[in-house]
Motif scaffolding. Structure first.
Motif, PDB file in Angstrom:
ATOM      1  N   PRO A   1     -25.212  34.144  34.385  1.00  0.00           N
ATOM      2  CA  PRO A   1     -24.662  35.023  33.344  1.00  0.00           C
ATOM      3  C   PRO A   1     -25.553  35.115  32.107  1.00  0.00           C
ATOM      4  O   PRO A   1     -25.733  36.205  31.538  1.00  0.00           O
ATOM      5  CB  PRO A   1     -23.313  34.378  33.005  1.00  0.00           C
ATOM      6  CG  PRO A   1     -22.956  33.597  34.202  1.00  0.00           C
ATOM      7  CD  PRO A   1     -24.244  33.102  34.773  1.00  0.00           C
ATOM      8  N   ALA A   2     -26.110  33.984  31.687  1.00  0.00           N
ATOM      9  CA  ALA A   2     -27.005  34.014  30.525  1.00  0.00           C
ATOM     10  C   ALA A   2     -28.240  34.850  30.812  1.00  0.00           C
ATOM     11  O   ALA A   2     -28.715  35.602  29.953  1.00  0.00           O
ATOM     12  CB  ALA A   2     -27.402  32.587  30.141  1.00  0.00           C
ATOM     13  N   ALA A   3     -28.767  34.739  32.037  1.00  0.00           N
ATOM     14  CA  ALA A   3     -29.965  35.492  32.404  1.00  0.00           C
ATOM     15  C   ALA A   3     -29.701  36.991  32.421  1.00  0.00           C
ATOM     16  O   ALA A   3     -30.570  37.788  32.048  1.00  0.00           O
ATOM     17  CB  ALA A   3     -30.484  35.029  33.766  1.00  0.00           C
ATOM     18  N   VAL A   4     -28.503  37.404  32.855  1.00  0.00           N
ATOM     19  CA  VAL A   4     -28.168  38.820  32.864  1.00  0.00           C
ATOM     20  C   VAL A   4     -28.328  39.407  31.462  1.00  0.00           C
ATOM     21  O   VAL A   4     -28.897  40.489  31.278  1.00  0.00           O
ATOM     22  CB  VAL A   4     -26.734  39.044  33.392  1.00  0.00           C
ATOM     23  CG1 VAL A   4     -26.263  40.463  33.125  1.00  0.00           C
ATOM     24  CG2 VAL A   4     -26.667  38.746  34.888  1.00  0.00           C
ATOM     25  N   PHE A   5     -27.836  38.692  30.464  1.00  0.00           N
ATOM     26  CA  PHE A   5     -27.951  39.167  29.082  1.00  0.00           C
ATOM     27  C   PHE A   5     -29.381  39.062  28.569  1.00  0.00           C
ATOM     28  O   PHE A   5     -29.937  40.022  28.017  1.00  0.00           O
ATOM     29  CB  PHE A   5     -27.015  38.350  28.185  1.00  0.00           C
ATOM     30  CG  PHE A   5     -27.189  38.619  26.718  1.00  0.00           C
ATOM     31  CD1 PHE A   5     -26.904  39.870  26.183  1.00  0.00           C
ATOM     32  CD2 PHE A   5     -27.641  37.617  25.859  1.00  0.00           C
ATOM     33  CE1 PHE A   5     -27.060  40.118  24.819  1.00  0.00           C
ATOM     34  CE2 PHE A   5     -27.797  37.850  24.510  1.00  0.00           C
ATOM     35  CZ  PHE A   5     -27.513  39.105  23.980  1.00  0.00           C
ATOM     36  N   LEU A   6     -30.016  37.910  28.759  1.00  0.00           N
ATOM     37  CA  LEU A   6     -31.338  37.685  28.178  1.00  0.00           C
ATOM     38  C   LEU A   6     -32.410  38.572  28.792  1.00  0.00           C
ATOM     39  O   LEU A   6     -33.321  39.032  28.091  1.00  0.00           O
ATOM     40  CB  LEU A   6     -31.727  36.210  28.312  1.00  0.00           C
ATOM     41  CG  LEU A   6     -30.910  35.226  27.482  1.00  0.00           C
ATOM     42  CD1 LEU A   6     -31.325  33.796  27.780  1.00  0.00           C
ATOM     43  CD2 LEU A   6     -31.058  35.517  25.984  1.00  0.00           C
ATOM     44  N   LEU A   7     -32.315  38.825  30.096  1.00  0.00           N
ATOM     45  CA  LEU A   7     -33.309  39.686  30.720  1.00  0.00           C
ATOM     46  C   LEU A   7     -33.212  41.117  30.190  1.00  0.00           C
ATOM     47  O   LEU A   7     -34.219  41.833  30.144  1.00  0.00           O
ATOM     48  CB  LEU A   7     -33.159  39.667  32.239  1.00  0.00           C
ATOM     49  CG  LEU A   7     -33.603  38.361  32.923  1.00  0.00           C
ATOM     50  CD1 LEU A   7     -33.207  38.369  34.391  1.00  0.00           C
ATOM     51  CD2 LEU A   7     -35.101  38.144  32.780  1.00  0.00           C
ATOM     52  N   SER A   8     -32.031  41.532  29.772  1.00  0.00           N
ATOM     53  CA  SER A   8     -31.885  42.876  29.200  1.00  0.00           C
ATOM     54  C   SER A   8     -32.508  42.979  27.813  1.00  0.00           C
ATOM     55  O   SER A   8     -32.766  44.082  27.323  1.00  0.00           O
ATOM     56  CB  SER A   8     -30.403  43.255  29.110  1.00  0.00           C
ATOM     57  OG  SER A   8     -29.791  42.700  27.962  1.00  0.00           O
ATOM     58  N   ARG A   9     -32.760  41.850  27.168  1.00  0.00           N
ATOM     59  CA  ARG A   9     -33.268  41.837  25.792  1.00  0.00           C
ATOM     60  C   ARG A   9     -34.783  42.014  25.728  1.00  0.00           C
ATOM     61  O   ARG A   9     -35.356  42.092  24.646  1.00  0.00           O
ATOM     62  CB  ARG A   9     -32.874  40.530  25.104  1.00  0.00           C
ATOM     63  CG  ARG A   9     -31.385  40.249  25.080  1.00  0.00           C
ATOM     64  CD  ARG A   9     -30.670  41.027  24.027  1.00  0.00           C
ATOM     65  NE  ARG A   9     -30.961  40.511  22.703  1.00  0.00           N
ATOM     66  CZ  ARG A   9     -30.514  41.065  21.576  1.00  0.00           C
ATOM     67  NH1 ARG A   9     -29.786  42.161  21.621  1.00  0.00           N
ATOM     68  NH2 ARG A   9     -30.804  40.536  20.412  1.00  0.00           N
ATOM     69  N   ARG A  10     -35.432  42.031  26.884  1.00  0.00           N
ATOM     70  CA  ARG A  10     -36.881  42.260  26.968  1.00  0.00           C
ATOM     71  C   ARG A  10     -37.675  41.234  26.150  1.00  0.00           C
ATOM     72  O   ARG A  10     -38.596  41.567  25.407  1.00  0.00           O
ATOM     73  CB  ARG A  10     -37.225  43.685  26.528  1.00  0.00           C
ATOM     74  CG  ARG A  10     -36.492  44.760  27.304  1.00  0.00           C
ATOM     75  CD  ARG A  10     -36.988  46.150  26.935  1.00  0.00           C
ATOM     76  NE  ARG A  10     -36.187  47.162  27.606  1.00  0.00           N
ATOM     77  CZ  ARG A  10     -35.170  47.797  27.056  1.00  0.00           C
ATOM     78  NH1 ARG A  10     -34.829  47.521  25.814  1.00  0.00           N
ATOM     79  NH2 ARG A  10     -34.487  48.703  27.727  1.00  0.00           N
ATOM     80  N   LEU A  11     -37.307  39.984  26.293  1.00  0.00           N
ATOM     81  CA  LEU A  11     -38.015  38.907  25.611  1.00  0.00           C
ATOM     82  C   LEU A  11     -39.263  38.529  26.395  1.00  0.00           C
ATOM     83  O   LEU A  11     -39.319  38.697  27.614  1.00  0.00           O
ATOM     84  CB  LEU A  11     -37.101  37.679  25.492  1.00  0.00           C
ATOM     85  CG  LEU A  11     -35.721  37.904  24.865  1.00  0.00           C
ATOM     86  CD1 LEU A  11     -34.893  36.627  24.960  1.00  0.00           C
ATOM     87  CD2 LEU A  11     -35.845  38.346  23.408  1.00  0.00           C
TER      88      LEU A  11
END
Length: 252
Positions: A157-167
């Motif tokens: 779940p954390a990766a779903v959000f963080l990957l969308s942030r283009r970090l």
């Protein structure tokens, strides 16, 4: 826990802990939860999560130093604030929740997100250009807090959000480190109150702690050696692997 920490126990536990350390140390924690189902092959599920939490906390502290201050503060804040009620719900429902249903849902989300990213990369779909915002991050944080409490499966779940942030890869990694340092800390007192820790899990943790630190060291080294494109490719593979494992566990 088995009455005797025998060779069979360590044959499963040592690779599981090293793998979790590598994931947490270099690859966004997405696959670290896989140590729990591996241990559940030889332990009761409650004993498996009770064994892993102190080790995961040790890994979090070990990983803080190489990634200190490199995280994205807004993303971390959204996930941590969202995780707090998720952990609370997990504690309240621990005795009655159906973990298989949630494993199925989060597995489908993890695999579905990778499929979405691949479809977008190939131009099959054109999603909104903006990354997920703080409210959406809090939502994914709540799911991550709950699944983390039940089975240490908060990584997808954390990766779903963080990957969308283009970090970039190091910011992504550092953000997962600080987020799960906070989430795992939230879980300790409820685990203690619920009686999930035992004398045997504490003894096993003493034996396994060095292997967790070794795993973190290997993960940090691999993180800096691996090109960014390969890093995110491997992260997607971890999401597919962990998501598929969750689906398989839920259905079987």
């Amino acid at each position: 826990m088995p009455e005797i920490l025998d060779l069979t126990f360590f044959a499963f536990a040592i690779p599981a802990v090293i793998f979790a350390g590598i994931s947490k140390g270099g690859f966004g924690s997405g696959a670290a939860f896989a140590a729990t189902p591996l241990l559940a092959l030889i332990l009761e599920p409650g004993a498996a999560i009770g064994l892993m939490l102190p080790l995961l906390m040790l890994m979090d502290i070990t990983a803080l130093r190489p990634y200190w201050g490199k995280w994205d503060g807004l993303s971390a804040k959204a996930l941590i604030l969202g995780a707090a009620p998720g952990v609370l719900v997990g504690a309240l429902l621990y005795r009655t929740a159906n973990p298989d249903l949630f494993r199925l849902l989060i597995g489908l989300i993890a695999v579905g997100f990778v499929a979405f990213q691949l479809a977008r990369a190939r131009g099959w779909i054109t999603p909104a250009a903006q990354p997920m915002g703080a409210k959406t991050g809090a939502f994914w944080g709540a799911i991550g807090g709950f699944t983390s409490f039940i089975s240490h499966a908060g990584g997808p779940p954390a990766a779903v959000f963080l990957l969308s942030r283009r970090l970039d890869k190091t910011t992504f990694q550092a953000t997962t480190v600080i987020v799960f340092w906070a989430i795992n800390g939230m879980k300790f007192i409820p685990y203690f109150v619920l009686g999930i820790f035992t004398t045997q899990t504490a003894l096993a943790d003493l034996y396994l702690a060095p292997f967790g630190i070794i795993g973190i060291w290997i993960g940090v080294k691999l993180h800096h050696l691996m090109p960014e494109r390969a890093f995110f490719g491997l992260t997607y593979l971890f999401l597919i692997a962990t998501g598929s494992k969750l689906i398989f566990d839920a259905l079987t």
